[in-house]
Design an enzyme around this catalytic site. Structure first.
Site, short mmCIF file in Angstrom:
data_model
loop_
_atom_site.label_atom_id
_atom_site.label_comp_id
_atom_site.label_asym_id
_atom_site.label_seq_id
_atom_site.Cartn_x
_atom_site.Cartn_y
_atom_site.Cartn_z
CG LEU A 22 -12.69 -44.88 20.91
CD1 LEU A 22 -12.49 -46.39 20.90
CD2 LEU A 22 -13.34 -44.42 19.61
NE ARG A 39 -14.31 -30.98 16.06
CZ ARG A 39 -14.44 -31.78 14.99
NH1 ARG A 39 -15.54 -32.48 14.83
NH2 ARG A 39 -13.46 -31.87 14.10
N GLY A 46 -23.01 -43.12 13.17
CA GLY A 46 -23.95 -42.51 14.11
C GLY A 46 -24.83 -41.46 13.44
CG HIS A 70 -16.72 -43.28 19.50
ND1 HIS A 70 -16.26 -42.26 20.31
CD2 HIS A 70 -16.65 -42.81 18.24
CE1 HIS A 70 -15.94 -41.21 19.55
NE2 HIS A 70 -16.17 -41.51 18.31
#
Ligand code: PAF
Length: 282
Positions: A29, A184, A144, A33
């Site tokens: 997270l 990522r 999102g 998030h």
């Protein structure tokens, strides 16, 4: 915060709650998030989060094994956000037997853009999201806009299957230089991290060009091509930079462009071994 891994325990814990706001995640997270958790709190109570790295949505050569798993740090962050329940099933909990029933999104939405470059991705996402929604039974669920197409695919799934849940879109959270936050990003070397900002810079240039004059389907294609070439010249490997209609993610016709159809530019490109995606509403 209660941490629950078993579906029956989750149902017992949430029994009688009919205003729950749900935020599904794959963990690792970051601020992006956490902004979803805060938005969830504005739309329902209690806030329920999930962490599950969903094998079904990863292709055979993708990063399922190396996807960052940072459970303890995630728990601390969710506790600070006042999350009531964290549903963190194991694969055995969520898929106790092979998941043979799957949700297949329609081709015109599920097989374009991300769906073209990541076969099976949206089937995996829809299947797990439907199952998570069925476990949590929230009033609202937050997704999102960074994953713009995913948000649209899930919204359409809920609409077409008449699921009693409102899907709430959340704005993309960016680093100071503009890079969209993503788990990522952690794969990037420091040189790549400095370069990564070029993705949103390129999208902003595309946005500017579109604002400059009346567009045709042909000029849109030229802008997309030039943007891909620009990233490629810097060493990126673009999958697509594509200007689409916001309402259905299809390309706009000349007539639609003349009628000022609302557009979004979406991009996916590899920098080294890391695949990044981003988008900008125009
Ligand atoms: O966006 C994600 O993190 C995942 O695709 C989701 C929605 C949690 C489903 O696994």
């Amino acid at each position: 915060m209660k941490i629950i891994s078993n579906i029956q325990d989750l149902r017992d814990q949430l029994r009688g709650q009919n205003r729950a706001a749900f935020v599904p995640t794959m963990g690792n997270l970051h601020e992006g998030h956490l902004s979803l958790m805060r938005l969830a709190r504005q739309h329902g109570d209690p806030v329920v989060a999930s962490i599950f790295v969903n094998r079904l949505q990863f292709g055979p050569n993708e990063d399922f094994d190396k996807y960052p798993r940072t459970f303890e740090a995630d728990v601390e962050k969710l506790e600070k956000e006042g999350v009531y329940v964290l549903f963190a099933p194991t694969e055995k909990d969520l898929y106790p037997e092979p998941q043979e029933y799957r949700v297949e999104p329609p081709h015109n939405l599920g097989k374009i853009l991300e769906g073209e470059f990541r076969p099976g991705f949206f089937q995996g996402v829809c299947t797990v999201v439907l199952k998570l929604l069925s476990c949590v039974q929230p009033k609202v669920a937050v997704f999102g806009k960074k994953d713009y197409q995913q948000l649209m695919v899930i919204r359409q799934m809920c609409h077409q299957l008449a699921l009693p849940v409102d899907i709430i879109p959340a704005e993309t959270i960016r680093a100071d230089d503009g890079l969209a936050l993503s788990s990522r990003n952690g794969y990037l070397s420091s040189d790549e991290r400095a370069e990564a900002v070029q993705l949103i810079q390129t999208l902003k240039q595309v946005q500017e060009k579109i604002h400059q004059g009346q567009m045709s389907a042909e000029s849109i294609l030229q802008i997309e091509k030039a943007a891909c070439a620009q990233l490629a010249a810097r060493g990126w490997n673009p999958d697509y930079i594509s200007i689409r209609k916001r309402k259905d993610l299809l390309s706009a016709t000349d007539g639609e462009l003349q009628a000022n159809e609302q557009l979004v530019v979406l991009a996916a490109a590899k920098l080294g071994k890391t695949r990044l995606i981003d988008n900008l509403e125009i």
